[in-house]
Enzyme design. Structure first.
Site, PDB file in Angstrom:
ATOM      1  N   HIS A 167       0.806  -1.221   0.000  1.00 36.85           N
ATOM      2  CA  HIS A 167       0.000   0.000   0.000  1.00 36.85           C
ATOM      3  C   HIS A 167       0.841   1.274   0.000  1.00 36.85           C
ATOM      4  CE1 HIS A 167       1.050   0.009   4.225  1.00 36.85           C
ATOM      5  NE2 HIS A 167       0.584   1.237   4.298  1.00 36.85           N
ATOM      6  N   HIS A 224       1.649   6.860  -0.691  1.00 35.20           N
ATOM      7  CA  HIS A 224       0.769   6.021   0.117  1.00 35.20           C
ATOM      8  C   HIS A 224      -0.540   5.812  -0.639  1.00 35.20           C
ATOM      9  CE1 HIS A 224      -1.590   4.673   3.568  1.00 35.20           C
ATOM     10  NE2 HIS A 224      -0.443   4.481   4.203  1.00 35.20           N
TER      11      HIS A 224
END
Length: 159
Positions: free
Chosen positions: A66, A81
């Site tokens: 992620h 992110h």
């Protein structure tokens, strides 16, 4: 006399996604919106492909895929992110196309991800792009607009 005219070091970041850029303070996560981890910009993706915003090296690919840490040749550290609260997805819906210590160029495909799954299982698909070592930044300009991978989202003057 020539020493007074030191050339400015500038870093241009291209958008890592197709979508829309927004102010980092609009991210629905205090860690990013209050700039705890650094300053930058955020993106609302319209497709599930993440590209490199700069030439650099992949320093970290989180095990859950992620998030990605990068470093530019000039020593600027960038955290990308993918989504908010996506760590709990444990990598589901993410496919990495890179590995740690790999050199990449701006525009190289880094990751593919399932936006619909992120919207279903996490808080948001917003992607913060943050410079984590702001002490190396003299000034920064962010551009909020509709973006594609050729759009400049940030210009950074390196100190």
């Amino acid at each position: 006399m020539l020493g007074f005219f030191k050339k400015k070091k500038k870093l241009v970041l291209k958008s890592p996604v197709v979508g829309k850029s927004i102010d980092i303070t609009e991210v629905p996560d205090e860690v990013f919106s209050t700039k705890m981890v650094g300053d930058g910009i955020a993106l609302i993706p319209s497709e599930g492909k993440l590209y490199s915003p700069v030439d650099g090296k992949i320093v970290n690919v989180f095990p859950t895929k992620h998030a990605i840490g990068m470093e530019t040749q000039g020593g600027i550290e960038i955290l990308i992110h993918i989504g908010i609260d996506t760590v709990g997805m444990k990598g589901e819906g993410f496919t990495s196309h890179i590995e740690e210590n790999q050199k990449v160029n701006a525009g190289d495909l880094l990751m593919t991800f399932d936006i619909d799954l992120i919207e279903e299982k996490a808080q948001s698909s917003i992607i913060p792009v943050v410079i984590t070592n702001m002490e190396k930044v003299k000034s920064m300009q962010c551009y909020k607009e509709e973006v594609d991978i050729n759009s400049t989202i940030m210009e950074v003057e390196i100190s």
